[in-house]
Design a protein around this motif. Structure first.
Motif, PDB file in Angstrom:
ATOM      1  N   LEU A  54       0.833  -1.201   0.000  1.00  0.00           N
ATOM      2  CA  LEU A  54       0.000   0.000   0.000  1.00  0.00           C
ATOM      3  C   LEU A  54       0.867   1.250   0.000  1.00  0.00           C
ATOM      4  N   CYS A  55       0.535   2.193  -0.881  1.00  0.00           N
ATOM      5  CA  CYS A  55       1.259   3.469  -0.913  1.00  0.00           C
ATOM      6  C   CYS A  55       0.496   4.536  -0.135  1.00  0.00           C
ATOM      7  N   TYR A  56      -0.734   4.779  -0.561  1.00  0.00           N
ATOM      8  CA  TYR A  56      -1.561   5.760   0.148  1.00  0.00           C
ATOM      9  C   TYR A  56      -3.025   5.549  -0.207  1.00  0.00           C
ATOM     10  N   ILE A  57      -3.900   6.176   0.547  1.00  0.00           N
ATOM     11  CA  ILE A  57      -5.338   6.138   0.309  1.00  0.00           C
ATOM     12  C   ILE A  57      -5.826   7.577   0.240  1.00  0.00           C
ATOM     13  N   GLU A  58      -6.566   7.887  -0.800  1.00  0.00           N
ATOM     14  CA  GLU A  58      -7.034   9.262  -1.011  1.00  0.00           C
ATOM     15  C   GLU A  58      -8.556   9.311  -1.007  1.00  0.00           C
ATOM     16  N   ASP A  85     -12.176  10.971  -1.939  1.00  0.00           N
ATOM     17  CA  ASP A  85     -12.769  11.745  -3.031  1.00  0.00           C
ATOM     18  C   ASP A  85     -14.283  11.658  -2.904  1.00  0.00           C
ATOM     19  N   ASP A  86     -14.874  12.666  -2.291  1.00  0.00           N
ATOM     20  CA  ASP A  86     -16.316  12.689  -2.008  1.00  0.00           C
ATOM     21  C   ASP A  86     -16.710  11.457  -1.187  1.00  0.00           C
ATOM     22  N   ASN A  87     -17.569  10.605  -1.748  1.00  0.00           N
ATOM     23  CA  ASN A  87     -18.043   9.424  -1.031  1.00  0.00           C
ATOM     24  C   ASN A  87     -17.214   8.178  -1.323  1.00  0.00           C
ATOM     25  N   TYR A  88     -16.084   8.361  -1.968  1.00  0.00           N
ATOM     26  CA  TYR A  88     -15.231   7.239  -2.343  1.00  0.00           C
ATOM     27  C   TYR A  88     -13.818   7.455  -1.813  1.00  0.00           C
ATOM     28  N   VAL A  89     -13.062   6.360  -1.794  1.00  0.00           N
ATOM     29  CA  VAL A  89     -11.629   6.437  -1.514  1.00  0.00           C
ATOM     30  C   VAL A  89     -10.905   5.682  -2.620  1.00  0.00           C
ATOM     31  N   THR A  90      -9.737   6.174  -2.970  1.00  0.00           N
ATOM     32  CA  THR A  90      -8.899   5.505  -3.953  1.00  0.00           C
ATOM     33  C   THR A  90      -7.725   4.882  -3.226  1.00  0.00           C
ATOM     34  N   VAL A  91      -7.619   3.562  -3.325  1.00  0.00           N
ATOM     35  CA  VAL A  91      -6.543   2.825  -2.680  1.00  0.00           C
ATOM     36  C   VAL A  91      -5.425   2.628  -3.706  1.00  0.00           C
ATOM     37  N   VAL A  92      -4.282   3.239  -3.444  1.00  0.00           N
ATOM     38  CA  VAL A  92      -3.153   3.183  -4.377  1.00  0.00           C
ATOM     39  C   VAL A  92      -2.088   2.256  -3.814  1.00  0.00           C
ATOM     40  N   SER A  93      -1.787   1.203  -4.554  1.00  0.00           N
ATOM     41  CA  SER A  93      -0.784   0.229  -4.103  1.00  0.00           C
ATOM     42  C   SER A  93       0.220  -0.023  -5.220  1.00  0.00           C
ATOM     43  N   GLN A  94       1.298  -0.685  -4.871  1.00  0.00           N
ATOM     44  CA  GLN A  94       2.368  -0.978  -5.830  1.00  0.00           C
ATOM     45  C   GLN A  94       2.369  -2.459  -6.168  1.00  0.00           C
ATOM     46  N   GLU A  95       2.287  -2.760  -7.455  1.00  0.00           N
ATOM     47  CA  GLU A  95       2.311  -4.143  -7.916  1.00  0.00           C
ATOM     48  C   GLU A  95       3.750  -4.663  -7.922  1.00  0.00           C
ATOM     49  N   PRO A  96       3.927  -5.990  -7.993  1.00  0.00           N
ATOM     50  CA  PRO A  96       5.292  -6.556  -8.030  1.00  0.00           C
ATOM     51  C   PRO A  96       6.143  -6.001  -9.165  1.00  0.00           C
ATOM     52  N   SER A  97       5.492  -5.598 -10.276  1.00  0.00           N
ATOM     53  CA  SER A  97       6.233  -5.038 -11.404  1.00  0.00           C
ATOM     54  C   SER A  97       6.706  -3.618 -11.135  1.00  0.00           C
ATOM     55  N   GLY A  98       6.210  -3.012 -10.052  1.00  0.00           N
ATOM     56  CA  GLY A  98       6.582  -1.645  -9.723  1.00  0.00           C
ATOM     57  C   GLY A  98       5.549  -0.615 -10.140  1.00  0.00           C
ATOM     58  N   LYS A  99       4.563  -1.019 -10.940  1.00  0.00           N
ATOM     59  CA  LYS A  99       3.522  -0.094 -11.383  1.00  0.00           C
ATOM     60  C   LYS A  99       2.520   0.157 -10.256  1.00  0.00           C
ATOM     61  N   LEU A 100       1.919   1.333 -10.309  1.00  0.00           N
ATOM     62  CA  LEU A 100       0.921   1.680  -9.305  1.00  0.00           C
ATOM     63  C   LEU A 100      -0.451   1.168  -9.730  1.00  0.00           C
ATOM     64  N   LYS A 101      -1.185   0.655  -8.771  1.00  0.00           N
ATOM     65  CA  LYS A 101      -2.523   0.148  -9.012  1.00  0.00           C
ATOM     66  C   LYS A 101      -3.510   0.965  -8.187  1.00  0.00           C
ATOM     67  N   LYS A 102      -4.590   1.441  -8.836  1.00  0.00           N
ATOM     68  CA  LYS A 102      -5.593   2.240  -8.141  1.00  0.00           C
ATOM     69  C   LYS A 102      -6.925   1.496  -8.123  1.00  0.00           C
ATOM     70  N   GLN A 114       6.163   3.515   5.437  1.00  0.00           N
ATOM     71  CA  GLN A 114       7.287   2.727   4.936  1.00  0.00           C
ATOM     72  C   GLN A 114       7.650   3.106   3.495  1.00  0.00           C
ATOM     73  N   LYS A 115       6.743   3.760   2.811  1.00  0.00           N
ATOM     74  CA  LYS A 115       6.991   4.157   1.422  1.00  0.00           C
ATOM     75  C   LYS A 115       7.616   5.549   1.314  1.00  0.00           C
ATOM     76  N   VAL A 116       7.739   6.236   2.429  1.00  0.00           N
ATOM     77  CA  VAL A 116       8.276   7.602   2.429  1.00  0.00           C
ATOM     78  C   VAL A 116       9.802   7.555   2.398  1.00  0.00           C
ATOM     79  N   TYR A 117      10.384   8.249   1.426  1.00  0.00           N
ATOM     80  CA  TYR A 117      11.845   8.300   1.352  1.00  0.00           C
ATOM     81  C   TYR A 117      12.391   9.701   1.630  1.00  0.00           C
ATOM     82  N   LYS A 118      11.519  10.695   1.649  1.00  0.00           N
ATOM     83  CA  LYS A 118      11.979  12.061   1.870  1.00  0.00           C
ATOM     84  C   LYS A 118      10.842  12.898   2.430  1.00  0.00           C
ATOM     85  N   VAL A 119      11.207  13.845   3.317  1.00  0.00           N
ATOM     86  CA  VAL A 119      10.251  14.795   3.871  1.00  0.00           C
ATOM     87  C   VAL A 119      10.757  16.197   3.583  1.00  0.00           C
ATOM     88  N   SER A 120       9.918  17.033   3.036  1.00  0.00           N
ATOM     89  CA  SER A 120      10.312  18.412   2.743  1.00  0.00           C
ATOM     90  C   SER A 120       9.403  19.381   3.478  1.00  0.00           C
TER      91      SER A 120
END
Length: 225
Positions: free
Chosen positions: A134-138, A140-157, A188-194
């Motif tokens: 899991l990368c993050y959850i966003e 959006d109104d009455n929905y949430v988008t769950v963004v995760s990383q697949e084994p290939s490295g691509k993002l899945k929503k 765990q997915k955070v590599y930098k804080v600005s």
């Protein structure tokens, strides 16, 4: 006193939305209210001293403002200094604390690997994934988008009909936390804080845009233990 004012005027006086401008407007309104009360009291008891006219009220307002000027400036400056000191933590400090906290989380997840199941409000639709992906959850109104990383490295929503608060209640992992009213993040997915505590940004691996951190969630993200 501050806690009482925060409860009476939550949008104006609460630390999450506090600004110097809002504080000045608040103090000006308070001075105006005091002037009105003083003017009414003097007119009712000593009408011979201050006439019940616009000019008389102007005199009372000026007198009240002069008396209140230095205490008001001192109070605003003190509150600004305290909040600025509290919320001006540099990003490097945040990164250090984040790294220490994630070390503990990594030790936990190295021992136990399980699936995370997020249920929709209807109790039927769901998203099942490995929490480490899991990368993050966003929200959006009455929905949430769950963004995760697949084994290939691509993002899945994946879209799920639910509020972010209800999704949050289903997650018991310490490294997945609310960072904004519209976002939850896998630390765990955070590599930098600005930025600083007035405007932190979390940079995630494989994610182009950084996630915002609200002032109200800054401590919850990295300072909670």
């Amino acid at each position: 006193m501050i806690e009482i004012l925060g409860r009476i005027f939550p949008k104006i006086y609460h630390e999450k939305g506090w600004t110097v401008g809002s504080e000045i407007l608040f103090v000006m309104g308070l001075i105006l209210l005091i002037a009105i009360c003083n003017f009414t009291n003097v007119v009712l008891q000593h009408s011979d001293k201050i006439p019940a006219t616009a000019e008389g009220f102007g005199m009372m307002l000026l007198f009240t403002a002069i008396i209140s000027f230095f205490p008001a400036v001192t109070f605003v400056w003190f509150r600004y200094y305290r909040l600025n000191h509290e919320y001006s933590r540099p990003a490097k400090v945040m990164e250090t604390e984040l790294a220490e906290e994630l070390q503990t989380a990594n030790e936990e997840t190295a021992i136990v690997h399980h699936f995370l199941t997020l249920m929709a409000e209807n109790g039927k639709d769901k998203v099942v994934l490995t929490p480490q992906n899991l990368c993050y959850i966003e929200a959006d109104d009455n929905y949430v988008t769950v963004v995760s990383q697949e084994p290939s490295g691509k993002l899945k929503k994946e879209l799920l009909r639910s509020s972010l608060s209800k999704v949050e209640s289903q997650i018991q992992l310490t490294y997945i936390r609310r960072c904004h009213r519209s976002y939850m993040v896998n630390l765990q997915k955070v590599y930098k804080v600005s930025g600083n505590a007035q405007g932190y940004k979390l940079h995630l691996w494989q994610v182009a845009e950084p996630l915002p951190v609200s002032r109200g969630y800054a401590k919850q993200v990295v300072l909670a233990t």
